[in-house]
Motif scaffolding. Structure first.
Motif, PDB file in Angstrom:
ATOM      1  N   SER A 247       0.860  -1.190   0.000  1.00 49.12           N
ATOM      2  CA  SER A 247       0.000   0.000   0.000  1.00 49.12           C
ATOM      3  C   SER A 247       0.888   1.229   0.000  1.00 49.12           C
ATOM      4  CB  SER A 247      -0.923   0.012   1.227  1.00 49.12           C
ATOM      5  OG  SER A 247      -0.183   0.017   2.435  1.00 49.12           O
ATOM      6  N   CYS A 248       0.447   2.275  -0.670  1.00 53.17           N
ATOM      7  CA  CYS A 248       1.256   3.494  -0.726  1.00 53.17           C
ATOM      8  C   CYS A 248       0.354   4.692  -0.982  1.00 53.17           C
ATOM      9  CB  CYS A 248       2.323   3.387  -1.810  1.00 53.17           C
ATOM     10  SG  CYS A 248       1.681   3.189  -3.481  1.00 53.17           S
ATOM     11  N   GLY A 249       0.844   5.857  -0.557  1.00 55.02           N
ATOM     12  CA  GLY A 249       0.091   7.083  -0.741  1.00 55.02           C
ATOM     13  C   GLY A 249       0.930   8.162  -1.397  1.00 55.02           C
ATOM     14  N   GLY A 250       0.316   8.950  -2.272  1.00 55.20           N
ATOM     15  CA  GLY A 250       0.983  10.069  -2.929  1.00 55.20           C
ATOM     16  C   GLY A 250       2.324   9.720  -3.529  1.00 55.20           C
ATOM     17  N   PRO A 251       2.455   8.581  -4.237  1.00 54.29           N
ATOM     18  CA  PRO A 251       3.773   8.181  -4.744  1.00 54.29           C
ATOM     19  C   PRO A 251       4.159   8.952  -6.002  1.00 54.29           C
ATOM     20  CG  PRO A 251       2.132   6.606  -5.472  1.00 54.29           C
ATOM     21  CD  PRO A 251       1.402   7.606  -4.607  1.00 54.29           C
ATOM     22  N   VAL A 252       5.443   9.275  -6.113  1.00 53.43           N
ATOM     23  CA  VAL A 252       5.956   9.764  -7.393  1.00 53.43           C
ATOM     24  C   VAL A 252       6.021   8.563  -8.329  1.00 53.43           C
ATOM     25  CG1 VAL A 252       7.873  10.852  -8.597  1.00 53.43           C
ATOM     26  CG2 VAL A 252       7.299  11.574  -6.276  1.00 53.43           C
ATOM     27  N   ILE A 253       5.302   8.644  -9.426  1.00 56.46           N
ATOM     28  CA  ILE A 253       5.272   7.544 -10.405  1.00 56.46           C
ATOM     29  C   ILE A 253       6.318   7.771 -11.482  1.00 56.46           C
ATOM     30  CG2 ILE A 253       3.888   6.394 -12.172  1.00 56.46           C
ATOM     31  CD1 ILE A 253       3.058   5.695  -9.316  1.00 56.46           C
TER      32      ILE A 253
ATOM     33  N   GLY B 233       0.415  -9.856  -6.675  1.00 53.79           N
ATOM     34  CA  GLY B 233      -0.021  -9.619  -5.313  1.00 53.79           C
ATOM     35  C   GLY B 233      -1.006  -8.472  -5.257  1.00 53.79           C
ATOM     36  N   LYS B 234      -1.441  -8.129  -4.048  1.00 52.67           N
ATOM     37  CA  LYS B 234      -2.451  -7.096  -3.858  1.00 52.67           C
ATOM     38  C   LYS B 234      -1.786  -5.731  -3.703  1.00 52.67           C
ATOM     39  CE  LYS B 234      -6.002  -7.943  -1.317  1.00 52.67           C
ATOM     40  NZ  LYS B 234      -6.869  -8.258  -0.138  1.00 52.67           N
ATOM     41  N   LEU B 235      -2.348  -4.727  -4.398  1.00 47.09           N
ATOM     42  CA  LEU B 235      -1.778  -3.381  -4.386  1.00 47.09           C
ATOM     43  C   LEU B 235      -2.876  -2.358  -4.139  1.00 47.09           C
ATOM     44  CD1 LEU B 235       0.494  -1.318  -4.893  1.00 47.09           C
ATOM     45  CD2 LEU B 235       0.046  -1.536  -7.355  1.00 47.09           C
ATOM     46  N   LEU B 236      -2.636  -1.469  -3.168  1.00 44.39           N
ATOM     47  CA  LEU B 236      -3.565  -0.386  -2.834  1.00 44.39           C
ATOM     48  C   LEU B 236      -2.826   0.939  -2.921  1.00 44.39           C
ATOM     49  CD1 LEU B 236      -6.173   0.869  -1.613  1.00 44.39           C
ATOM     50  CD2 LEU B 236      -5.270   0.256   0.655  1.00 44.39           C
ATOM     51  N   ILE B 237      -3.391   1.876  -3.662  1.00 47.26           N
ATOM     52  CA  ILE B 237      -2.781   3.200  -3.830  1.00 47.26           C
ATOM     53  C   ILE B 237      -3.755   4.264  -3.331  1.00 47.26           C
ATOM     54  CG2 ILE B 237      -1.864   4.871  -5.487  1.00 47.26           C
ATOM     55  CD1 ILE B 237      -1.055   2.569  -7.278  1.00 47.26           C
TER      56      ILE B 237
ATOM     57  N   PHE C  14      -7.815   4.432  -3.908  1.00 45.70           N
ATOM     58  CA  PHE C  14      -8.686   5.199  -3.018  1.00 45.70           C
ATOM     59  C   PHE C  14      -8.189   6.642  -2.957  1.00 45.70           C
ATOM     60  CE2 PHE C  14     -10.636   6.747   0.832  1.00 45.70           C
ATOM     61  CZ  PHE C  14     -11.864   6.099   0.865  1.00 45.70           C
ATOM     62  N   VAL C  15      -9.127   7.578  -3.152  1.00 44.86           N
ATOM     63  CA  VAL C  15      -8.759   8.994  -3.136  1.00 44.86           C
ATOM     64  C   VAL C  15      -9.389   9.694  -1.936  1.00 44.86           C
ATOM     65  CG1 VAL C  15      -8.465   9.108  -5.630  1.00 44.86           C
ATOM     66  CG2 VAL C  15     -10.679   9.680  -4.639  1.00 44.86           C
ATOM     67  N   TYR C  16      -8.684  10.722  -1.463  1.00 44.43           N
ATOM     68  CA  TYR C  16      -9.202  11.607  -0.418  1.00 44.43           C
ATOM     69  C   TYR C  16      -9.468  12.957  -1.084  1.00 44.43           C
ATOM     70  CZ  TYR C  16      -8.253   8.158   3.165  1.00 44.43           C
ATOM     71  OH  TYR C  16      -8.286   7.021   3.932  1.00 44.43           O
TER      72      TYR C  16
ATOM     73  N   TRP D 160      -5.656   5.045   8.417  1.00 44.18           N
ATOM     74  CA  TRP D 160      -5.040   3.958   9.181  1.00 44.18           C
ATOM     75  C   TRP D 160      -5.884   2.686   9.131  1.00 44.18           C
ATOM     76  CZ3 TRP D 160      -3.561   7.343  14.007  1.00 44.18           C
ATOM     77  CH2 TRP D 160      -2.336   7.959  13.762  1.00 44.18           C
ATOM     78  N   LYS D 161      -7.198   2.854   9.312  1.00 43.23           N
ATOM     79  CA  LYS D 161      -8.085   1.697   9.281  1.00 43.23           C
ATOM     80  C   LYS D 161      -8.067   1.030   7.899  1.00 43.23           C
ATOM     81  CE  LYS D 161      -9.857   1.565  13.446  1.00 43.23           C
ATOM     82  NZ  LYS D 161      -9.664   0.372  14.323  1.00 43.23           N
ATOM     83  N   LYS D 162      -8.004   1.859   6.870  1.00 38.53           N
ATOM     84  CA  LYS D 162      -7.961   1.337   5.503  1.00 38.53           C
ATOM     85  C   LYS D 162      -6.697   0.498   5.292  1.00 38.53           C
ATOM     86  CE  LYS D 162     -10.165   1.687   1.449  1.00 38.53           C
ATOM     87  NZ  LYS D 162     -11.578   1.290   1.281  1.00 38.53           N
ATOM     88  N   ILE D 163      -5.573   1.023   5.766  1.00 35.20           N
ATOM     89  CA  ILE D 163      -4.310   0.290   5.633  1.00 35.20           C
ATOM     90  C   ILE D 163      -4.355  -0.999   6.445  1.00 35.20           C
ATOM     91  CG2 ILE D 163      -1.831   0.365   6.111  1.00 35.20           C
ATOM     92  CD1 ILE D 163      -1.957   3.400   5.569  1.00 35.20           C
TER      93      ILE D 163
END
Length: 708
Positions: free
Chosen positions: A602-608, A646-650, A681-683, A699-702
């Motif tokens: 899982s990762c957030g705001g990654p530079v792609i 595998g499973k990936l969440l961004i 998932f976006v905020y 946190w709960k999502k992660i």
């Protein structure tokens, strides 16, 4: 009777074990202070004395070096009486003290005003208005004046006077007094008061040539556009100049810094006599610095004090520090010998001597004693994972360590540098506060450490090192689940950041933060490693990633993974990884470059793709896409989408002005085309991170995503 005694003992033991088995409730972090260590609020020295104060039960109390008990010093009622007499409303709690002017008074903010309270007279004797829309506020406490911006314009306001706009009304894309260069190079201010308060230096930033990046605010009835000036790597950057405003003549002079106009103006420094202003001028390529001297009254260039060059990059981050007893000499922080150290110069530009030296890093400058005989600084000289405080005698260069306890220290020196308030913590110490002398010897214990979490099942934290193929020590942190049993196997939750300016593995209380310890309580071994590219290990260790982001960092992180795989209590089929920002880039780089190793990521705001990142940071570490096309291509995660296993969440914040949303949207689009499944998932209302109570949702999502 014996049966009753046995039952009572059993019940007592059971209750004791139950009391020590409580788990963290993440909601409590936002509801109560009980989970946080005890502290002395607003602890500080009173100027010109060896007395100290702190706020307790809405009361400012005073203590002395040789007195165990504290006395009432300023009450909330006294402060409120002064406010009412000044025509202002009363406070409900004791305000935050911004600055002590002497042992007799201090400044604080209340009701859009900067107020000065006189302790002896118990009155408010100074009031300076602050507009409710004010930003970028810079206060000159000594001369009772301040500067601030409203939108693009810069204002100055003095005691009992109306604000005055010092610049002509700015065009839409020109800003006065704002922080420039996207907060890089240690820039934290947009304006700079001269030592005697007669002048105000300020940045003027022209962004008219920079492309608008569209951010969409969906909280309005009809979604609205918010343009962000975002100079991407290799594209046109903004142009910055430095102006000097004379408060007497109300005229502005611009410093003649010359061209190219997209150079960086850093480390703004005033000479003590206000006659000169110094600018570290850095070229767009960030490999050539010139420390230039200018006439503050005419703006004319006088001379270049010295130059620094490096084939990778030069990163100035600190102003000049003039000696109190010699205004013709100053300190300069530089990594020119591959480690961050102090150098002593005179105003002719002559290097007098290098003051600190060794395979360790000065972390920050912390001031002088009034006589200018000793300089204070923070360093990792004796503990890489700690933060320690030292004094240096400027004549004989003798270094004295004040903080002998391992851990992370924050120090406040008394007015003459005789005594020090030492606030510190470590993986074993929640918070402890002592008074120490110049030799580092303890003179008083103000707050004894207390394990306020004794009722909780606390994980065990271990700090250690492993080697990479280059024989570098890599510092690691492992948080073990409560009741850890080496005969069992556990899933692993790897938290990674791994980028420049960072140090994740630190000797601090609850090192890594609440969430990582919460995950350990949930049964994970939580692991973090500081790879090459991170901070405080010397220039070579940090800069070796230049032009090849994602290569050496991932290589080091995989050394950590190999170490984990070697442990009999690690379940290698349940390896999870998580990170944000640069850590998001690292998470995806590890997940995609080593397919099949990680079960979930899982990762957030990654530079792609680094070509979508901003000029200052991006070009420092990668140069431009035009000059380093192969490096950008290899680092781009768009080229590894086919490797998803595998499973990936961004996660991404829709209003992110730092790593723009386009990064992950392009990744998702390419994943769709490759028929790869990715959770996304976006905020909508958040920027580069998720703060406030919404962080609980994150946190709960992660947690739920990584549940096995």
């Amino acid at each position: 009777m014996k049966r009753f005694i046995f039952f009572a003992i059993s019940l007592s033991v059971s209750l004791s074990l139950f009391a020590q088995n409580k788990l963290f409730n993440l909601e409590d972090l936002f509801k109560t202070r009980e989970l946080y260590a005890e502290n002395l609020s607003q602890l500080q020295w009173i100027p010109n004395t060896y007395d100290f104060v702190y706020v307790k039960n809405n009361l400012l109390v005073k203590g002395t070096l040789h007195q165990k008990e504290v006395d009432s010093f300023v009450t909330l009622n006294e402060l409120n009486d002064a406010l009412i007499n000044a025509g202002l409303s009363s406070l409900k709690s004791f305000p935050y003290i911004l600055h002590w002017t002497s042992e007799h008074g201090f400044y604080f903010r209340w009701q859009e005003k900067l107020l000065h309270y006189t302790i002896d007279k118990k009155n408010i004797d100074k009031q300076i208005s602050i507009n409710k829309e004010a930003e970028n506020i810079e206060i000159d406490f000594k001369h009772a004046q301040l500067a601030y911006t409203i939108q693009n314009n810069l204002y100055v306001v003095e005691e009992n006077a109306s604000p005055f706009q010092i610049n002509p009304t700015a065009p839409e894309d020109v800003k006065f007094g704002h922080i420039v260069h996207r907060n890089e190079f240690g820039i934290e201010n947009g304006s700079f008061w001269s030592p005697n308060g007669n002048y105000l230096a300020f940045y003027r930033m022209d962004e008219s040539m920079v492309a608008d990046y569209p951010l969409v605010n969906t909280s309005t009835p009809m979604a609205t556009l918010k343009n962000e000036k975002y100079p991407m790597a290799g594209e046109t950057s903004h142009q910055v100049s430095l102006g000097v405003y004379d408060l007497k003549t109300k005229q502005i002079v611009y410093i003649q810094t010359g061209e190219p106009k997209d150079q960086y103006l850093c480390c703004i420094s005033w000479s003590p006599d206000e006659n000169y202003i110094f600018i570290a001028v850095l070229n767009r390529e960030q490999n050539h610095l010139k420390l230039n001297q200018y006439d503050a009254k005419t703006g004319q260039y006088i001379k270049t004090m010295f130059e620094e060059k490096n084939e990778r990059y030069v990163e100035p981050s600190h102003p000049m520090y003039f000696l109190p007893n010699n205004p013709n000499q100053f300190l300069w922080l530089s990594r020119r010998d591959r480690w961050n150290h102090f150098y002593l110069y005179d105003l002719s530009g002559k290097l007098l001597k290098q003051l600190t030296k060794g395979n360790w890093e000065v972390k920050d400058f912390a001031g002088f004693d009034p006589a200018g005989n000793n300089m204070f600084f923070y360093s990792n000289k004796d503990e890489i994972t700690g933060n320690h405080f030292y004094t240096l005698n400027l004549k004989n260069q003798k270094i004295t360590r004040i903080t002998n306890e391992s851990g992370t220290h924050r120090i406040m020196a008394s007015y003459d540098g005789t005594y020090f308030l030492d606030i510190y913590n470590s993986i074993d110490i929640a918070n402890e506060i002592k008074i120490k002398d110049r030799k580092g010897e303890e003179k008083a214990l103000l707050l004894k450490n207390k394990n306020h979490l004794s009722n909780y099942a606390l994980p065990e934290t271990r700090l250690f090192t492993i080697k990479n193929p280059n024989k570098n020590d890599l510092y690691c942190r492992m948080i073990l689940p409560p009741g850890f049993d080496s005969n069992k196997t556990y899933p692993v939750f790897i938290y990674v950041y791994g980028g420049p300016h960072s140090q994740m593995v630190t000797n601090t209380w609850l090192s890594g933060g609440w969430f990582l310890h919460y995950m350990a309580q949930k049964g994970y071994i939580v692991f973090t490693l500081d790879n090459r590219g991170t901070n405080y290990r010397g220039f070579e260790f940090e800069s070796c990633i230049h032009r090849r982001l994602g290569d050496l960092e991932v290589e080091d992180q995989m050394c950590g993974v190999d170490y984990l795989k070697s442990l009999p209590y690690v379940d290698i089929t349940r390896l999870s990884i998580d990170g944000w920002s640069y850590g998001g880039f690292m998470t995806l780089s590890m997940f995609l470059r080593h397919p099949g190793v990680f079960n979930r990521a899982s990762c957030g705001g990654p530079v792609i793709d680094w070509k979508y990142y901003e000029v200052m940071y991006g070009e420092r570490y990668m140069d431009t896409p035009q000059d380093n096309s192969e490096g950008y291509k290899k680092a781009s995660l768009l080229n590894y989408v086919d490797s998803i296993q595998g499973k990936l969440l961004i996660f991404h914040g829709c209003m992110d002005p730092t790593v723009v949303w386009q990064n992950t949207l392009q990744f998702i689009d390419k994943s769709i085309k490759a028929q790869k499944q990715v959770d996304y998932f976006v905020y909508p209302s958040h920027g580069h991170n998720v703060g406030g109570i919404d962080r609980l949702h994150l946190w709960k999502k992660i947690e739920n995503f990584h549940a096995y």
